[in-house]
Structures are given as C-alpha cells and as structure tokens.
Design a protein around this motif. Sequence first.
Motif, PDB file in Angstrom:
ATOM      1  N   ILE A 195      41.115  42.315  53.288  1.00 33.02           N
ATOM      2  CA  ILE A 195      42.294  43.055  52.813  1.00 33.02           C
ATOM      3  C   ILE A 195      41.890  43.909  51.625  1.00 33.02           C
ATOM      4  CG2 ILE A 195      44.563  42.859  51.738  1.00 33.02           C
ATOM      5  CD1 ILE A 195      45.225  40.615  53.589  1.00 33.02           C
ATOM      6  N   ILE A 249      43.374  46.623  48.708  1.00 29.73           N
ATOM      7  CA  ILE A 249      44.577  47.122  48.018  1.00 29.73           C
ATOM      8  C   ILE A 249      44.150  48.329  47.191  1.00 29.73           C
ATOM      9  CG2 ILE A 249      46.347  46.579  46.298  1.00 29.73           C
ATOM     10  CD1 ILE A 249      46.101  43.625  47.108  1.00 29.73           C
ATOM     11  N   GLY A 257      50.014  46.100  42.999  1.00 33.22           N
ATOM     12  CA  GLY A 257      48.748  45.666  43.587  1.00 33.22           C
ATOM     13  C   GLY A 257      48.400  44.245  43.172  1.00 33.22           C
ATOM     14  N   ALA A 295      50.806  41.639  44.697  1.00 31.14           N
ATOM     15  CA  ALA A 295      50.535  41.456  46.136  1.00 31.14           C
ATOM     16  C   ALA A 295      49.301  40.573  46.316  1.00 31.14           C
ATOM     17  CB  ALA A 295      50.321  42.814  46.805  1.00 31.14           C
ATOM     18  N   ALA A 296      48.260  40.836  45.520  1.00 34.15           N
ATOM     19  CA  ALA A 296      47.024  40.041  45.642  1.00 34.15           C
ATOM     20  C   ALA A 296      47.331  38.576  45.371  1.00 34.15           C
ATOM     21  CB  ALA A 296      45.983  40.579  44.661  1.00 34.15           C
ATOM     22  N   LEU A 309      40.432  45.044  45.250  1.00 38.58           N
ATOM     23  CA  LEU A 309      41.422  45.903  44.581  1.00 38.58           C
ATOM     24  C   LEU A 309      40.710  47.120  44.025  1.00 38.58           C
ATOM     25  CD1 LEU A 309      42.616  42.741  43.768  1.00 38.58           C
ATOM     26  CD2 LEU A 309      44.425  44.285  43.057  1.00 38.58           C
ATOM     27  N   TYR A 347      38.482  47.692  55.986  1.00 40.07           N
ATOM     28  CA  TYR A 347      39.589  46.736  55.874  1.00 40.07           C
ATOM     29  C   TYR A 347      40.084  46.333  57.265  1.00 40.07           C
ATOM     30  CZ  TYR A 347      42.517  50.807  56.962  1.00 40.07           C
ATOM     31  OH  TYR A 347      43.080  51.909  57.560  1.00 40.07           O
ATOM     32  N   LEU A 385      46.770  47.754  51.839  1.00 37.41           N
ATOM     33  CA  LEU A 385      48.029  47.903  51.101  1.00 37.41           C
ATOM     34  C   LEU A 385      47.869  49.058  50.121  1.00 37.41           C
ATOM     35  CD1 LEU A 385      50.874  46.943  50.272  1.00 37.41           C
ATOM     36  CD2 LEU A 385      49.765  45.438  48.600  1.00 37.41           C
ATOM     37  N   THR A 408      49.347  50.899  46.923  1.00 46.37           N
ATOM     38  CA  THR A 408      50.252  50.736  45.766  1.00 46.37           C
ATOM     39  C   THR A 408      49.814  51.719  44.680  1.00 46.37           C
ATOM     40  OG1 THR A 408      48.803  48.966  44.976  1.00 46.37           O
ATOM     41  CG2 THR A 408      50.762  48.285  46.186  1.00 46.37           C
ATOM     42  N   ALA A 460      56.057  44.173  46.616  1.00 44.75           N
ATOM     43  CA  ALA A 460      54.659  43.742  46.763  1.00 44.75           C
ATOM     44  C   ALA A 460      54.611  42.353  47.384  1.00 44.75           C
ATOM     45  CB  ALA A 460      53.976  43.740  45.402  1.00 44.75           C
ATOM     46  N   ALA A 477      52.911  41.648  50.994  1.00 47.15           N
ATOM     47  CA  ALA A 477      51.802  40.697  51.111  1.00 47.15           C
ATOM     48  C   ALA A 477      52.133  39.627  52.154  1.00 47.15           C
ATOM     49  CB  ALA A 477      51.521  40.058  49.754  1.00 47.15           C
TER      50      ALA A 477
END
Length: 464
Positions: free
Chosen positions: A16, A18, A25, A28-29, A43, A109, A113, A115, A321, A325
Amino acid sequence: MSGDHALEWLRREGRIVIVGASLAGLRAAETLRKEGFAGSLTLIGDEPHEPYDRPPLSKQVLLGHASADHTELPRRRGLDAQWRLGVAATGLDMAARRVRLADGDEVEYDRLLITTGVRARPWPHPAEAELDGVFVLRTRDDAARLHRRLAASPRRVLVIGAGFTGSEIASACRERGLPVTVAERGAAPLVGALGGVIGQVAAELQRAHGVDLRCGIMVTGLEGDSAGRLRRAHLSDGTTLDTDVAVVSLGATRNTEWLAGSGVGAGPRGIACDAGCRAFDIRGIVTDDIFVAGDVARSPHAIFGYQFLSLEHWGNAVAQAETAAHNMISSSSERRPHLWVPAFWSSQFGVNIKSVGVPSLGEEVIVAQGSLADHRFTGVYGYQGRVIAAVSFDQTKWLEFYQRQIETAAPFPPEYSSVDRRPEGLRPVPADFPDPSLPTHGPSVTVSGYSPTDQRITFTPARA
Ligand SMILES: Cc1cc2nc3c(=O)[nH]c(=O)nc-3n(C[C@H](O)[C@H](O)[C@H](O)COP(=O)(O)OP(=O)(O)OC[C@H]3O[C@@H](n4cnc5c(N)ncnc54)[C@H](O)[C@@H]3O)c2cc1C
C-alpha cells in the motif's frame, strides 16, 4: 485467485502506497495497521517534515504560544512504514500500478491512497508575490516565516481575504498589538462560509477589536521599493495603503497536477470519489485500487442531497482517511460509506466559532439560542424545510444536538421551544449567501446509529 484469497493475500503481504504524508495520510496508515494490514506501507510526502498539525499555525504559532516546529501530530507506535519525505510524486501509471517520484524513483502498489490536500492560492501577480513582506499561510515553514516577521513589529499588516484563515491571522495580529487592515471583496468576513447575517457579527467583532475592516474592496496591486520590499497596496476604491506585510488569504488550490494524464478523474476541484472513497477515473467509473481522502477529495454526501462536497476540515480528513483505509482492505460487502457530518471550528477575536453541517447550503437562518448583538448565539440554517447546518459563537454545547437534527432531517424552522430564544429568533431570515448554490431537488436521506459499523441510511424518494 478467488476474491477472498486475493483479499487475504493483500492484507498479509500486499503493498500500500500513500501519497501525501500529512493528517489524512498518517491517520489512514495508522488505521491500516490497526485493522491488521501486515504488508508493506510507504508514505510519500513532498514536505521534508514529519506529519504536523495545521490549525495551530494560524493561532498559537502566530501568537508565539507554540513554535512551528513543535506541531508534530501524535503518532501511533510501531507503524512500521517506509517514509519517503521531501520528495514529490510526479506521475502515476494506473495500468502498471506505479507512482513516479521527483527523484526518478518509482514505487509499485497494490492499493494507492491519495491524500495530497491543498496549497495556499498564491497572489496572482508573480512579481508582486515575490516582494519581501508578501506571505501565504499553509505550511509550517510559512508559519515560521510569518511569525518571525510579525515579531519584528511591522508598521501595518494587510490581510487580503477574510475567510477563516485570514480572519484568524487578523485576530492574532491584533492580539499582538499590531495595526491591521483586512480587505475583503465580499460584504463581510466569513460571508462565503456562514452567509451575510452571521458575517455581520464577524464584522462587528473585527471592528470591536480594532481591525480596519474594508469590505466590498479588492486589492488591485502590491508595490515594492527599489530593494524589493513591500511598501504599499493599491485598493479598488482608488486609495492606497502603506504597509510592509501582506498576508494573502485567498483560499486554496487542490494538489492534483501530478495526476495529469494518468487517467484518474482529478482536476482543479479535487479528485472525485464515491462515498466509499474509491477514486473515479476520467470516464466517471470507480477504480478498484485507488482511494482518496482529506482536503483533496470530493465525495457525494447522502444527507446533503448526494452533492459532491469538498471539505477543508480537520475532522473530515481524519474520518475520511479512516473510512478509506478500512475500505482498502475490505471486501465489498464490508465496505462502508463516509457519512461524517461536516464540522469545523475556529477561534478568533476571543470567540470560539463552531459549525456542523453545510451552512452554505442554507437558504434561511434563525437564531435559535442567544443573540447576535451579544456575539454569543447558535444560528440554525434551513434548506427546503429541513435543518441543514448550525453555527455557534461561544455556545458549543448545543452543536451535538443540532448534529442529530441534521442527521434526522428535522424540520426547519425548529419546532421546539428553546431556553434562550430571543425575539430576533422567532422568525427565520434569508441566510444571505453571496452566491447561493441551487442544488436540485433531491431525495431525503437520514442517518441512524452512532458507530461507523452500525450506521445506516434511510432513503426517502423525492416528492413529485
Ligand atoms: C492555517 C490553517 C488553519 C486551519 N485551521 C483549521 C481549523 O481551525 N479547523 C479545521 O477543521 N481545519 C482547519 N484547517 C484545515 C486542516 O488543517 C486540513 O483540513 C487538514 O490539514 C487536511 O489534511 P490533509 O492530510 O487532507 O491535507 P494536507 O494537510 O494539505 O496535506 C497534504 C500533504 O500532501 C503533500 N503533497 C501535495 N502534493 C504532493 C505530491 N505530489 N507528492 C507528495 N506529497 C504531496 C502536501 O505538501 C501536504 O504535506 C486549517 C488549515 C490551515 C492551513
């Protein structure tokens, strides 16, 4: 691989990524890990800093009560993520599921996501924007620079634009004892967000605190001296103003340019997604592996007539977020909609302002508690005969009640009697938005249940 196995594999060893390492971000993580995602998490953020909080930048930081570099967001321990900070994402290959970075690297990925939030809209004349003394306020570095300049006691600060950020900056300047002029194109401060009736209260507050407030006025030019320092502003009424600091507070631009040509439905109004946070592609079809959350997202909201709302609110970024997620690692039957009722707070000129719902959809407003003259009240907004929003000035305790009114499509004007309703609150008046949106007549949708897992929506078709 069957759907169940693919999801199991994703949760165990998927990748994943972001893009945008800030509030949405980070939250969500954290949610991904909390919900059992054990694969690799990356990230990517173009700012060099760890995720930090923006609301204090226009409040405590400008007042000198907190330092800009001590605004980090609290972080869950054991996130076990790869951080690529100080490097922007510059492109996306949807087919190959790959994000391109400014340093030439590429990151693959299984789920992405986005953000990437917004940035401050710059002063439109680049040469004038370059003058020493012209500022915007969005980032921690912006706040540190502006704070330093305010601490050097400028002769006068000009704030261009009286939305929430501009008004908070003016408030901080006055609290520091600095002379401040606010130039606002609209009829009053906060008029776009809260309408003219409440905007007049905001204007009274500013003037009572010594702000030289000029409404219906545009800044037409900024003039510097031979050394490139700001000296003067030209205003649309033909006057000039001597000033050595101008803070441009003209709203925000969405960070979507890096997606140009990628096939994601991204543009100047943000990235459109469904209520489950899945991004639309340019054909308007939802993607399965790209999700969006926070200020950059634009999503349909069931209780607001399914309009696509872009919300630049802290609480929305967190809630969206978390939903994104959850949905990224869930089967379609377990996915849930982002049903957060918009809520916003601001503190300025000694007053705590909070809102729930979407005031700008309101056609009328009624002062349900307190009084505009006291600058302490709760205003309730109505749209097509239902409560759509509420705003309080120093009366936060009522807002939870109004949130339920909004969620249950309670009738407007409110039918109950209230403890502190004055004569001015007996009848609704036009909310007086400068550019009223005219959403189409839609169905009525109500929300029940408190926790995200038991929230349900009830759909009542539009009347003929
Ligand atoms: C001064 C100020 C005061 C505020 N006060 C309030 C308040 O009182 N109440 C409230 O509710 N809200 C307030 N807000 C709004 C709130 O801070 C935002 O809603 C919130 O920060 C949104 O979080 P986000 O993660 O979606 O976006 P952002 O915080 O904007 O983060 C997006 C991140 O993505 C990065 N990025 C952009 N493009 C790329 C790229 N191509 N590659 C990699 N990284 C990229 C950006 O640099 C940024 O770090 C305030 C905002 C500001 C600026």
